[in-house]
Motif scaffolding. Structure first.
Motif, short mmCIF file in Angstrom:
data_model
loop_
_atom_site.label_atom_id
_atom_site.label_comp_id
_atom_site.label_asym_id
_atom_site.label_seq_id
_atom_site.Cartn_x
_atom_site.Cartn_y
_atom_site.Cartn_z
N GLU A 90 8.42 -11.92 -16.51
CA GLU A 90 7.40 -11.12 -16.64
C GLU A 90 8.33 -10.24 -15.12
O GLU A 90 8.47 -9.43 -14.94
N LYS A 94 10.38 -6.84 -13.83
CA LYS A 94 9.69 -6.13 -13.07
C LYS A 94 10.58 -5.92 -11.82
O LYS A 94 10.90 -4.48 -11.30
N ARG A 95 11.47 -6.64 -11.65
CA ARG A 95 12.23 -6.61 -10.32
C ARG A 95 13.63 -5.62 -10.51
O ARG A 95 13.73 -5.00 -9.74
#
Length: 109
Positions: A90, A94-95
């Motif tokens: 996760e 996001k990165r």
């Protein structure tokens, strides 16, 4: 943690217990304490820490490959391992999403 300072006020030693030379208490997460601990590490310790980070990624890739090839099921892993792997997936997602929003091509849509 208890610390000892020199005449210039610099941190020179730490102890888990109070003593005659260790009277000043600081929080375990105090920046000064963390910096002192970091600077006291040997080159070998620092190198090992760096390889730990890359090794963790290698192991993630191996687990993903084994799952994709049907050698193991993700649910065969202990719950703690599943949670850690999902958490990292996760965070990486996001990165990567951040980079996808601005890929540097400067196109005006």
């Amino acid at each position: 943690m208890y610390i000892k300072r020199n005449e210039a006020g610099e941190l020179i030693a730490i102890s888990k217990i109070a003593g005659s030379d260790f009277v000043e208490a600081v929080a375990d997460d105090a920046q000064e304490l963390l910096a002192f601990i970091q600077q006291e590490k040997t080159a070998e310790q620092l190198a090992l820490e760096q390889t730990d980070q890359t090794m963790a990624r290698v192991l993630e890739d191996v687990v993903n490959l084994l799952v994709e090839q049907g050698v193991i099921r993700f649910t065969d892993l202990p719950d703690a391992a599943q949670h850690k792997l999902l958490n990292r997936r996760e965070l990486r997602g996001k990165r990567q999403g951040i980079y996808l929003l601005d890929d540097g091509d400067n196109l005006h849509l």
